[in-house]
Design an enzyme around this catalytic site. Structure first.
Site, PDB file in Angstrom:
ATOM      1  N   TYR A   1      16.350   2.831  20.665  1.00 24.78           N
ATOM      2  CA  TYR A   1      17.186   1.635  20.896  1.00 24.78           C
ATOM      3  C   TYR A   1      17.952   1.229  19.628  1.00 24.78           C
ATOM      4  O   TYR A   1      19.190   1.263  19.599  1.00 24.78           O
ATOM      5  CB  TYR A   1      16.270   0.513  21.391  1.00 24.78           C
ATOM      6  CG  TYR A   1      16.902  -0.859  21.494  1.00 24.78           C
ATOM      7  CD1 TYR A   1      18.160  -1.051  22.034  1.00 24.78           C
ATOM      8  CD2 TYR A   1      16.196  -1.979  21.063  1.00 24.78           C
ATOM      9  CE1 TYR A   1      18.720  -2.320  22.143  1.00 24.78           C
ATOM     10  CE2 TYR A   1      16.734  -3.256  21.178  1.00 24.78           C
ATOM     11  CZ  TYR A   1      18.005  -3.423  21.706  1.00 24.78           C
ATOM     12  OH  TYR A   1      18.537  -4.680  21.810  1.00 24.78           O
ATOM     13  N   ILE A   2      17.239   0.901  18.581  1.00 28.83           N
ATOM     14  CA  ILE A   2      17.919   0.461  17.360  1.00 28.83           C
ATOM     15  C   ILE A   2      18.551   1.662  16.654  1.00 28.83           C
ATOM     16  O   ILE A   2      19.650   1.582  16.119  1.00 28.83           O
ATOM     17  CB  ILE A   2      16.952  -0.312  16.430  1.00 28.83           C
ATOM     18  CG1 ILE A   2      16.365  -1.505  17.204  1.00 28.83           C
ATOM     19  CG2 ILE A   2      17.659  -0.795  15.168  1.00 28.83           C
ATOM     20  CD1 ILE A   2      15.197  -2.177  16.530  1.00 28.83           C
TER      21      ILE A   2
ATOM     22  N   ASN B   1       8.790  -6.509  26.174  1.00 28.74           N
ATOM     23  CA  ASN B   1       9.486  -7.619  25.520  1.00 28.74           C
ATOM     24  C   ASN B   1      10.224  -8.478  26.550  1.00 28.74           C
ATOM     25  O   ASN B   1      10.551  -8.028  27.638  1.00 28.74           O
ATOM     26  CB  ASN B   1      10.463  -7.091  24.469  1.00 28.74           C
ATOM     27  CG  ASN B   1       9.736  -6.382  23.352  1.00 28.74           C
ATOM     28  OD1 ASN B   1       9.818  -5.174  23.225  1.00 28.74           O
ATOM     29  ND2 ASN B   1       8.990  -7.133  22.568  1.00 28.74           N
ATOM     30  N   LEU B   2      10.475  -9.701  26.126  1.00 33.89           N
ATOM     31  CA  LEU B   2      11.028 -10.687  27.060  1.00 33.89           C
ATOM     32  C   LEU B   2      12.366 -10.270  27.685  1.00 33.89           C
ATOM     33  O   LEU B   2      12.500 -10.246  28.919  1.00 33.89           O
ATOM     34  CB  LEU B   2      11.189 -12.037  26.346  1.00 33.89           C
ATOM     35  CG  LEU B   2      11.772 -13.153  27.215  1.00 33.89           C
ATOM     36  CD1 LEU B   2      10.821 -13.521  28.334  1.00 33.89           C
ATOM     37  CD2 LEU B   2      12.101 -14.377  26.366  1.00 33.89           C
TER      38      LEU B   2
ATOM     39  N   ASP C   1       0.230 -13.909  20.225  1.00 30.41           N
ATOM     40  CA  ASP C   1       1.547 -14.551  20.108  1.00 30.41           C
ATOM     41  C   ASP C   1       1.462 -15.804  19.234  1.00 30.41           C
ATOM     42  O   ASP C   1       0.485 -16.542  19.303  1.00 30.41           O
ATOM     43  CB  ASP C   1       2.085 -14.949  21.489  1.00 30.41           C
ATOM     44  CG  ASP C   1       2.817 -13.808  22.171  1.00 30.41           C
ATOM     45  OD1 ASP C   1       2.990 -12.753  21.546  1.00 30.41           O
ATOM     46  OD2 ASP C   1       3.206 -13.988  23.347  1.00 30.41           O
TER      47      ASP C   1
ATOM     48  N   LYS D   1       5.621   1.700  18.895  1.00 37.29           N
ATOM     49  CA  LYS D   1       5.972   0.292  18.665  1.00 37.29           C
ATOM     50  C   LYS D   1       5.438  -0.723  19.673  1.00 37.29           C
ATOM     51  O   LYS D   1       5.887  -1.874  19.671  1.00 37.29           O
ATOM     52  CB  LYS D   1       7.497   0.178  18.593  1.00 37.29           C
ATOM     53  CG  LYS D   1       8.179   0.616  19.882  1.00 37.29           C
ATOM     54  CD  LYS D   1       9.650   0.252  19.886  1.00 37.29           C
ATOM     55  CE  LYS D   1      10.268   0.532  21.237  1.00 37.29           C
ATOM     56  NZ  LYS D   1      11.671   0.161  21.329  1.00 37.29           N
TER      57      LYS D   1
ATOM     58  N   TYR E   1      -0.394  -2.287  15.402  1.00 39.41           N
ATOM     59  CA  TYR E   1       1.019  -1.940  15.217  1.00 39.41           C
ATOM     60  C   TYR E   1       1.566  -2.611  13.946  1.00 39.41           C
ATOM     61  O   TYR E   1       2.166  -1.968  13.081  1.00 39.41           O
ATOM     62  CB  TYR E   1       1.841  -2.375  16.445  1.00 39.41           C
ATOM     63  CG  TYR E   1       3.312  -2.484  16.172  1.00 39.41           C
ATOM     64  CD1 TYR E   1       4.092  -1.358  15.960  1.00 39.41           C
ATOM     65  CD2 TYR E   1       3.930  -3.742  16.093  1.00 39.41           C
ATOM     66  CE1 TYR E   1       5.442  -1.470  15.679  1.00 39.41           C
ATOM     67  CE2 TYR E   1       5.277  -3.864  15.817  1.00 39.41           C
ATOM     68  CZ  TYR E   1       6.034  -2.729  15.598  1.00 39.41           C
ATOM     69  OH  TYR E   1       7.372  -2.845  15.307  1.00 39.41           O
TER      70      TYR E   1
ATOM     71  N   LYS F   1       2.982  -1.161  10.184  1.00 39.47           N
ATOM     72  CA  LYS F   1       4.250  -1.515   9.519  1.00 39.47           C
ATOM     73  C   LYS F   1       3.971  -1.990   8.085  1.00 39.47           C
ATOM     74  O   LYS F   1       4.677  -1.615   7.149  1.00 39.47           O
ATOM     75  CB  LYS F   1       4.989  -2.599  10.309  1.00 39.47           C
ATOM     76  CG  LYS F   1       5.619  -2.102  11.602  1.00 39.47           C
ATOM     77  CD  LYS F   1       6.904  -1.307  11.363  1.00 39.47           C
ATOM     78  CE  LYS F   1       7.364  -0.583  12.615  1.00 39.47           C
ATOM     79  NZ  LYS F   1       8.499   0.305  12.429  1.00 39.47           N
TER      80      LYS F   1
ATOM     81  N   SER G   1       9.224  -4.959  10.407  1.00 38.19           N
ATOM     82  CA  SER G   1       9.226  -5.974  11.466  1.00 38.19           C
ATOM     83  C   SER G   1       8.664  -7.284  10.956  1.00 38.19           C
ATOM     84  O   SER G   1       7.771  -7.309  10.097  1.00 38.19           O
ATOM     85  CB  SER G   1       8.345  -5.450  12.601  1.00 38.19           C
ATOM     86  OG  SER G   1       8.029  -6.506  13.480  1.00 38.19           O
TER      87      SER G   1
HETATM   88  N1  UDP Z   1       7.339 -13.575  26.627  1.00 33.17           N
HETATM   89  C1  UDP Z   1       7.122 -14.131  27.874  1.00 33.17           C
HETATM   90  N2  UDP Z   1       7.069 -13.289  28.957  1.00 33.17           N
HETATM   91  C2  UDP Z   1       7.239 -11.950  28.869  1.00 33.17           C
HETATM   92  C3  UDP Z   1       7.468 -11.386  27.584  1.00 33.17           C
HETATM   93  C4  UDP Z   1       7.508 -12.226  26.481  1.00 33.17           C
HETATM   94  O1  UDP Z   1       6.980 -15.338  28.015  1.00 33.17           O
HETATM   95  O2  UDP Z   1       7.161 -11.236  29.893  1.00 33.17           O
HETATM   96  C5  UDP Z   1       7.456 -14.465  25.444  1.00 33.17           C
HETATM   97  C6  UDP Z   1       6.460 -14.200  24.331  1.00 33.17           C
HETATM   98  O3  UDP Z   1       5.274 -14.909  24.541  1.00 33.17           O
HETATM   99  C7  UDP Z   1       7.242 -14.684  23.098  1.00 33.17           C
HETATM  100  C8  UDP Z   1       8.712 -14.379  23.463  1.00 33.17           C
HETATM  101  O4  UDP Z   1       8.735 -14.245  24.892  1.00 33.17           O
HETATM  102  O5  UDP Z   1       7.132 -16.081  22.958  1.00 33.17           O
HETATM  103  C9  UDP Z   1       9.223 -13.088  22.844  1.00 33.17           C
HETATM  104  O6  UDP Z   1       8.315 -12.046  23.130  1.00 33.17           O
HETATM  105  P1  UDP Z   1       8.667 -10.519  22.904  1.00 33.17           P
HETATM  106  O7  UDP Z   1       7.544  -9.703  23.473  1.00 33.17           O
HETATM  107  O8  UDP Z   1      10.037 -10.229  23.417  1.00 33.17           O
HETATM  108  O9  UDP Z   1       8.738 -10.354  21.327  1.00 33.17           O
HETATM  109  P2  UDP Z   1       7.672 -10.706  20.187  1.00 33.17           P
HETATM  110  O10 UDP Z   1       8.131 -11.993  19.575  1.00 33.17           O
HETATM  111  O11 UDP Z   1       6.321 -10.810  20.817  1.00 33.17           O
HETATM  112  O12 UDP Z   1       7.789  -9.578  19.245  1.00 33.17           O
END
Ligand code: UDP
Length: 337
Positions: free
Chosen positions: A12-13, A198-199, A294, A86, A150, A154, A126
């Site tokens: 991706y990156i 990821n979100l 988190d 990752k 992970y 890093k 990261s």
């Molecule tokens: N998150 C969420 N639902 C998902 C995936 C992530 O609510 O299905 C939230 C997660 O708790 C965090 C934010 O979205 O607050 C970003 O999460 P992500 O996994 O994208 O990146 P991270 O910050 O964990 O590296």
């Protein structure tokens, strides 16, 4: 013309960075085993840039092959190192796989660089190395204390690079990414996860009807709307940071650590709501429990990258989400279609 070897350049990156390099007139050599990426990304980078790069389907764990690539390619000026596993969750289940792959891979790469007298490297680190920082926005001198294997890999890779740089006088740039999102403006390259952890990739797939609903991981955080706040950074801005870091290393052979983020945070709810507006899709969301590991809020202080690299983020939330959606809608099956 400067020649850059990019490990994990089909990812991706990596793919966005290869494109930025080609656009900046670098020669690009990619080493990628395609274990979590697709050759199609390379084809599209070449199409977008109207240039060719040199591709080697190889694992960086294969030291002999890596040595041969450095010899064959001749005159590699610098390395950008993305190739690594990752997924946070997987790293907790299979720590040995992560330590083996990420640490050994980096050691092999550094050995090959040393054997070929290549002395500049930009490393894909990261913000996860900070764990739960005492203060946000977090600065580069904050404590490094990752909370999962992970993140540990890093942090360890950073240390290995620092020690190597100090011993041999190499130029080392450690780029600590916050939350990379978005895709190329064309919608032709983007993030193509097997399963979206990821979100934003998850929300994209819900908007596209591939998944039914988004689960918000916790609504009781000490943040304005109770959901987690992150510093999202457009992948094109991130790609440009690598090009700027290469230029810096040409002038200054020491170790440099930079946060790469915007300094502006958005909550999970804000992200979902903005995605709804841009995609005009419903995007059902439900509240679930917190995800282990988190943190409530993570934001970058990216002043140093601005000052020393002359880098700053150009893209805002709107472009992050509209490009992610463009990529998703144009490529419903990712690179597989
Ligand atoms: N998150 C969420 N639902 C998902 C995936 C992530 O609510 O299905 C939230 C997660 O708790 C965090 C934010 O979205 O607050 C970003 O999460 P992500 O996994 O994208 O990146 P991270 O910050 O964990 O590296």
């Amino acid at each position: 013309m400067s020649k850059i070897l990019v490990t994990g350049g089909a990812g991706y990156i990596g793919s966005h960075t290869c494109l930025a390099l080609l656009e900046a007139n670098y020669e690009v050599v990619v080493v990628d085993d395609l274990s979590n990426s697709s050759y199609e990304a390379i084809t599209r980078v070449e199409k977008l840039s109207k240039k060719k790069l040199s591709f080697h389907k190889e694992s960086i764990l294969n030291k002999e092959a890596l040595d041969q690539i450095f010899q064959k390619e001749k005159n590699v000026d610098a390395v950008i190192h993305f190739a690594a596993k990752k997924a946070v969750g997987e790293s907790c289940e299979k720590p040995l796989l992560y330590y083996q792959n990420n640490i050994s891979g980096t050691l092999q790469l550094l050995e090959s660089m040393k054997a070929s007298n290549v002395t500049d490297i930009v490393f894909s680190s990261s913000a996860t190395v900070y764990g739960e920082p005492d203060e946000v926005p977090v600065k580069e001198d904050a404590d490094v204390r990752p909370t999962n294997p992970y993140g540990q890999t890093k942090a360890m890779m950073e240390q290995i690079l620092k020690d190597t740089g100090a011993a041999y006088g190499w130029g080392i740039a450690l780029l600590r990414y916050f939350n990379p999102v978005g895709a190329h403006i064309s919608g032709d390259i983007g993030e193509d996860p097997e399963y979206p952890n990821n979100l934003l990739p998850f929300v994209s797939q819900v908007a596209a009807g591939i998944r039914k609903k988004v689960t918000i991981f916790g609504e009781d955080y000490p943040t304005p709307d109770g959901t987690g706040v992150r510093d999202y950074i457009h992948v094109i801005d991130l790609a440009h940071a690598h090009v700027k870091a290469l230029i810096k290393l040409k002038q200054d052979k020491s170790t440099h650590t930079y946060n790469i983020g915007t300094g502006r945070g958005y909550s999970v709810k804000e992200m979902v709501e903005t995605f709804r507006k841009i995609s005009q899709k419903e995007i059902p969301a439900v509240c679930g429990s917190r995800r282990e590991g988190d943190v409530p809020i993570l934001l970058a202080d990216a002043t140093l990258a601005n000052k020393e690299l002359g880098w700053q983020a150009e893209f805002g939330l709107e472009e992050m989400i509209s490009t992610a959606w463009k990529w998703q809608s144009q490529n419903p099956k990712g690179y597989k279609a």
